[in-house]
Design an enzyme around this catalytic site. Structure first.
Site, PDB file in Angstrom:
ATOM      1  N   LYS A 102       0.825  -1.190  -0.115  1.00 15.15           N
ATOM      2  CA  LYS A 102      -0.052  -0.139  -0.001  1.00 15.15           C
ATOM      3  C   LYS A 102       0.937   1.243   0.130  1.00 15.15           C
ATOM      4  CE  LYS A 102       0.917   1.532   4.357  1.00 15.15           C
ATOM      5  NZ  LYS A 102       1.643   2.561   4.562  1.00 15.15           N
ATOM      6  N   GLY A 130       7.881   1.489   4.431  1.00 15.79           N
ATOM      7  CA  GLY A 130       6.411   2.383   4.266  1.00 15.79           C
ATOM      8  C   GLY A 130       5.517   1.761   3.550  1.00 15.79           C
ATOM      9  N   ASP A 149      -2.058  -1.582  10.311  1.00 19.58           N
ATOM     10  CA  ASP A 149      -2.213  -1.610   8.877  1.00 19.58           C
ATOM     11  C   ASP A 149      -2.802  -2.751   8.168  1.00 19.58           C
ATOM     12  OD1 ASP A 149      -1.340   1.029   8.713  1.00 19.58           O
ATOM     13  OD2 ASP A 149       0.995   0.354   7.936  1.00 19.58           O
TER      14      ASP A 149
HETATM   15  O1  C5P Z   1       0.536  -1.296  14.641  1.00 20.04           O
HETATM   16  P1  C5P Z   1       1.815  -1.310  14.047  1.00 20.04           P
HETATM   17  O2  C5P Z   1       2.596  -2.396  14.645  1.00 20.04           O
HETATM   18  O3  C5P Z   1       1.947  -1.152  12.580  1.00 20.04           O
HETATM   19  O4  C5P Z   1       2.553   0.154  14.655  1.00 20.04           O
HETATM   20  C1  C5P Z   1       4.098   0.188  14.567  1.00 20.04           C
HETATM   21  C2  C5P Z   1       4.597   1.378  15.484  1.00 20.04           C
HETATM   22  O5  C5P Z   1       3.924   2.569  14.818  1.00 20.04           O
HETATM   23  C3  C5P Z   1       3.918   1.208  16.803  1.00 20.04           C
HETATM   24  O6  C5P Z   1       4.612   0.629  17.748  1.00 20.04           O
HETATM   25  C4  C5P Z   1       3.742   2.790  17.340  1.00 20.04           C
HETATM   26  O7  C5P Z   1       5.264   3.243  17.739  1.00 20.04           O
HETATM   27  C5  C5P Z   1       3.485   3.188  15.941  1.00 20.04           C
HETATM   28  N1  C5P Z   1       2.230   3.699  15.607  1.00 20.04           N
HETATM   29  C6  C5P Z   1       1.576   4.988  16.137  1.00 20.04           C
HETATM   30  N2  C5P Z   1       0.023   4.958  15.971  1.00 20.04           N
HETATM   31  C7  C5P Z   1      -0.552   4.474  15.105  1.00 20.04           C
HETATM   32  C8  C5P Z   1       0.033   3.420  14.385  1.00 20.04           C
HETATM   33  C9  C5P Z   1       1.490   3.013  14.733  1.00 20.04           C
HETATM   34  O8  C5P Z   1       2.092   5.656  17.143  1.00 20.04           O
HETATM   35  N3  C5P Z   1      -1.798   4.579  15.038  1.00 20.04           N
END
Ligand code: C5P
Length: 317
Positions: free
Chosen positions: A11, A103, A141
């Site tokens: 994405k 990303g 995501d």
């Molecule tokens: O949810 P995911 O593991 O993809 O998120 C990775 C990191 O990105 C989280 O540990 C956090 O530090 C940050 N994040 C955040 N707020 C979000 C999504 C991600 O701070 N809504």
């Protein structure tokens, strides 16, 4: 033994705005997510044992529980013990094409494939929203990756509202192979630098969310106004990643000189993308970037928007 091969699209973010902090330590976001044709392939083969094993020939992809795909399998085992007892574990092979730490949600797309694949292997018959609820338990995501297409994502990124499909646009992606950005680092640094401006009042947050739903980017997408979409590309995380990585900022600046519809960093980067209306222009921009940046470490791809999430690979004839 039964095998399923799944296609897991990457994405890009057309819009990423950070509104504030959440009580769970994450950020309250508004994003527009778009799936693209660049994809991994994930094969799941029932192995009749009580373990899951990950296989991937990419040296930087972890094969243990730190891999989101592995965590997805462990979650399914925990949630559906009777199916696990009946059907057993699986050999999970990741054919990696999406760059990692980029990303582009490559790891999230792999995890989404494991959820969809085990649903099939274990004959669970889960609905898309049930799969997305499971997905939200392992990463922000991953619910989007299950469904794909074009969507407005709020909350942590897991609350999704589908938008009109934009599958006619082309994308040039650029990423330095040796450079990756840690998503937690990007958000933490953003909080340090811009946390003072976060919305803290729940009413302000609610109002901002309402504005986004009827805001210019959502409008431009509803009207399929490609020129406007290009101009409205937005990503708060550029404010911390581009100053830290001037090489990435230079890529974005050069993209913009080549007059695409728009150019921006995706997610927490460091991949930068440019949008075009035609395949010819995308290919031309790729060539011009190659000439301007002859560094072999810079990888470029031409790809296209698509309107699907995880799907079965075409069977080989
Ligand atoms: O949810 P995911 O593991 O993809 O998120 C990775 C990191 O990105 C989280 O540990 C956090 O530090 C940050 N994040 C955040 N707020 C979000 C999504 C991600 O701070 N809504």
């Amino acid at each position: 033994m039964r095998t399923y091969s799944l296609i897991a699209p990457a994405k890009i973010n057309l819009y990423l705005e950070i509104l504030g902090d959440r009580p769970d330590g994450f950020h309250e976001l508004v994003m527009v997510m778009q799936s693209i044709d660049l994809a991994d392939q994930i094969d799941l083969r029932a192995n009749g044992t009580d373990v899951f094993r990950l296989h991937c020939d990419h040296p930087q992809v972890p094969k243990d529980e730190s891999n989101l795909a592995y965590r997805a399998a462990a979650l399914m085992q925990q949630q559906f013990p009777a199916a696990f007892a009946r059907f057993g574990g699986a050999e999970i092979t990741i054919h990696k094409r999406i760059p990692i730490g980029a990303g582009l949600a490559g790891g999230s797309a792999n995890a989404a494939s494991v959820l969809v694949g085990l649903d099939l292997l274990w004959e669970l018959g889960l609905t898309q929203s049930e799969l997305q609820e499971l997905a939200a338990m392992i990463g922000s995501d991953i619910p989007f990756c299950v469904a794909g297409g074009t969507a407005l994502a709020t909350g942590r990124g897991e609350k999704l509202a589908p938008l009109v499909s934009l599958n006619q646009l082309y994308v040039v992606l650029a990423k330095y192979q040796s450079l990756s950005v840690s998503t937690p680092w990007a958000y933490k640094t953003y909080r340090q630098q811009f946390g003072h401006a976060y919305l803290t009042n729940p009413l302000d947050l609610e109002q901002r969310l309402q504005q986004v739903h009827s805001g210019p980017m959502i409008n431009a997408i509803a009207h399929q106004n490609e020129a406007e979409i290009g101009q409205l590309l937005y990503n708060d995380l550029e404010k911390v990643v581009l100053p830290e990585h001037p090489k990435v900022a230079a890529i974005k600046d050069h993209f913009l000189t080549l007059r695409p519809l728009g150019a921006m960093m995706s997610g927490s980067g460091p991949t930068v993308f440019a949008l075009t209306k035609t395949l010819e222009q995308a290919q031309q921009i790729e060539q011009q970037m190659r000439q301007a940046f002859p560094d072999p470490d810079l990888e470029l791809w031409v790809t296209q928007f698509n309107s699907h999430g995880i799907r079965l690979a075409e069977p080989l004839i």
